[in-house]
Scaffold this active site. Sequence first.
Site, PDB file in Angstrom:
ATOM      1  N   ASP A 110       0.813  -1.209   0.000  1.00 17.04           N
ATOM      2  CA  ASP A 110       0.000   0.000   0.000  1.00 17.04           C
ATOM      3  C   ASP A 110       0.851   1.265   0.000  1.00 17.04           C
ATOM      4  O   ASP A 110       0.612   2.185  -0.763  1.00 17.04           O
ATOM      5  CB  ASP A 110      -0.975   0.004   1.201  1.00 17.04           C
ATOM      6  CG  ASP A 110      -0.296  -0.225   2.546  1.00 17.04           C
ATOM      7  OD1 ASP A 110       0.940  -0.440   2.601  1.00 17.04           O
ATOM      8  OD2 ASP A 110      -0.998  -0.210   3.574  1.00 17.04           O
ATOM      9  N   ASP A 113       7.022   3.732   3.376  1.00 22.17           N
ATOM     10  CA  ASP A 113       7.317   4.783   4.352  1.00 22.17           C
ATOM     11  C   ASP A 113       8.795   4.704   4.723  1.00 22.17           C
ATOM     12  O   ASP A 113       9.633   5.309   4.074  1.00 22.17           O
ATOM     13  CB  ASP A 113       6.377   4.619   5.542  1.00 22.17           C
ATOM     14  CG  ASP A 113       6.500   5.750   6.554  1.00 22.17           C
ATOM     15  OD1 ASP A 113       6.963   6.833   6.179  1.00 22.17           O
ATOM     16  OD2 ASP A 113       6.132   5.548   7.723  1.00 22.17           O
ATOM     17  N   VAL A 163      -2.076   9.007   6.218  1.00 17.94           N
ATOM     18  CA  VAL A 163      -3.261   8.926   5.364  1.00 17.94           C
ATOM     19  C   VAL A 163      -4.027   7.621   5.573  1.00 17.94           C
ATOM     20  O   VAL A 163      -3.463   6.616   6.032  1.00 17.94           O
ATOM     21  CB  VAL A 163      -2.883   9.061   3.866  1.00 17.94           C
ATOM     22  CG1 VAL A 163      -2.325  10.440   3.570  1.00 17.94           C
ATOM     23  CG2 VAL A 163      -1.898   7.969   3.430  1.00 17.94           C
ATOM     24  N   ASP A 169      -5.369   1.937   6.710  1.00 11.91           N
ATOM     25  CA  ASP A 169      -6.196   2.030   7.919  1.00 11.91           C
ATOM     26  C   ASP A 169      -5.612   2.958   8.961  1.00 11.91           C
ATOM     27  O   ASP A 169      -4.422   3.285   8.954  1.00 11.91           O
ATOM     28  CB  ASP A 169      -6.313   0.645   8.559  1.00 11.91           C
ATOM     29  CG  ASP A 169      -5.011   0.223   9.237  1.00 11.91           C
ATOM     30  OD1 ASP A 169      -3.956   0.224   8.563  1.00 11.91           O
ATOM     31  OD2 ASP A 169      -5.034  -0.079  10.448  1.00 11.91           O
ATOM     32  N   ARG A 175     -10.355   1.598   5.972  1.00 12.45           N
ATOM     33  CA  ARG A 175      -9.825   0.961   4.762  1.00 12.45           C
ATOM     34  C   ARG A 175     -10.805   1.063   3.611  1.00 12.45           C
ATOM     35  O   ARG A 175     -10.423   1.082   2.450  1.00 12.45           O
ATOM     36  CB  ARG A 175      -9.540  -0.527   5.007  1.00 12.45           C
ATOM     37  CG  ARG A 175      -8.427  -0.795   6.001  1.00 12.45           C
ATOM     38  CD  ARG A 175      -8.004  -2.261   5.906  1.00 12.45           C
ATOM     39  NE  ARG A 175      -7.224  -2.698   7.045  1.00 12.45           N
ATOM     40  CZ  ARG A 175      -5.907  -2.512   7.174  1.00 12.45           C
ATOM     41  NH1 ARG A 175      -5.232  -1.880   6.244  1.00 12.45           N
ATOM     42  NH2 ARG A 175      -5.277  -2.959   8.244  1.00 12.45           N
TER      43      ARG A 175
HETATM   44  P1  5GP Z   1       7.508   0.879   6.019  1.00 15.13           P
HETATM   45  O1  5GP Z   1       7.941  -0.493   6.381  1.00 15.13           O
HETATM   46  O2  5GP Z   1       7.819   1.288   4.582  1.00 15.13           O
HETATM   47  O3  5GP Z   1       7.914   1.912   7.021  1.00 15.13           O
HETATM   48  O4  5GP Z   1       5.972   0.942   6.250  1.00 15.13           O
HETATM   49  C1  5GP Z   1       5.024   0.531   5.424  1.00 15.13           C
HETATM   50  C2  5GP Z   1       3.795   0.265   6.249  1.00 15.13           C
HETATM   51  O5  5GP Z   1       3.568   1.275   7.255  1.00 15.13           O
HETATM   52  C3  5GP Z   1       2.613   0.318   5.352  1.00 15.13           C
HETATM   53  O6  5GP Z   1       2.358  -0.938   4.775  1.00 15.13           O
HETATM   54  C4  5GP Z   1       1.529   0.798   6.292  1.00 15.13           C
HETATM   55  O7  5GP Z   1       0.961  -0.316   6.944  1.00 15.13           O
HETATM   56  C5  5GP Z   1       2.229   1.647   7.314  1.00 15.13           C
HETATM   57  N1  5GP Z   1       2.112   3.095   7.002  1.00 15.13           N
HETATM   58  C6  5GP Z   1       3.114   3.960   6.748  1.00 15.13           C
HETATM   59  N2  5GP Z   1       2.649   5.209   6.521  1.00 15.13           N
HETATM   60  C7  5GP Z   1       1.306   5.125   6.634  1.00 15.13           C
HETATM   61  C8  5GP Z   1       0.243   6.102   6.497  1.00 15.13           C
HETATM   62  O8  5GP Z   1       0.408   7.302   6.193  1.00 15.13           O
HETATM   63  N3  5GP Z   1      -1.025   5.634   6.686  1.00 15.13           N
HETATM   64  C9  5GP Z   1      -1.281   4.332   6.993  1.00 15.13           C
HETATM   65  N4  5GP Z   1      -2.555   4.008   7.144  1.00 15.13           N
HETATM   66  N5  5GP Z   1      -0.319   3.393   7.125  1.00 15.13           N
HETATM   67  C10 5GP Z   1       0.971   3.795   6.939  1.00 15.13           C
HETATM   68 MG    MG Z   2       1.051  -2.483   5.561  1.00 21.06          MG
END
Ligand code: 5GP
Ligand code: MG
Length: 188
Positions: A110, A113, A163, A169, A175
């Site tokens: 999705d 980050d 977001v 979510d 969602r």
């Molecule tokens: P990463 O491992 O790249 O830090 O994180 C990815 C995961 O963090 C995504 O799959 C999601 O579950 C969560 N995440 C990061 N930023 C957001 C955001 O702005 N909104 C939501 N709902 N989830 C986020």
């Molecule tokens: Mg995720």
Amino acid sequence: MVRDIEKILIDTGRIAERVRELGRRISDDLARDLGGDGTDASHGKLVLIPILTGSMVFVADLIRHLPLKLSLELVGVSSYPGKSVESKGVSIRSELPGNLQGKHILIVDDILDSGHTLDVLTRVIRERRPASLRTCVFLRKPGKASVDITPDYVGFDIPDEFVVGYGLDYDGYYRNFPAVATLRPEAR
Ligand code: 5GP
Ligand code: MG
């Protein structure tokens, strides 16, 4: 639900248009890899790995723009708070699909980050020696990634705001909101 929404960042029309574009690009690239029309020759060769639960809505739309013979293998990943440089904050919750050797893999998430989720999963899958490995994220927060990872396909770059909607979510909710939006502070 709707009254918890603060502002719409990406509306449903833009999402639909972008998903169609991504589908076209991904299909072209994968059909080339699969060597031809992406039908008979590709039997059992193309596997999409959506990361649960956030990519559910995105992948449901995306696959309907991929006119290729493909299968889906869902993977659950948990991220824990805390900023480990060795991606220790991420663990794979479900069994990985069996035999990925020689297959063309597209991981779908999705949002990118910190990048830890994709980093861990691509590493684990690469060990299975697929024929190709690509990554696709619906959203990306540029400049946020603490690991060096560049997805092959990105739907939208967004500012560093939390977001929800279109699969994403807050505490398990929102969602099903059809657009990408921020939440009112009172709702968080
Ligand atoms: P990463 O491992 O790249 O830090 O994180 C990815 C995961 O963090 C995504 O799959 C999601 O579950 C969560 N995440 C990061 N930023 C957001 C955001 O702005 N909104 C939501 N709902 N989830 C986020
Ligand atoms: Mg995720």
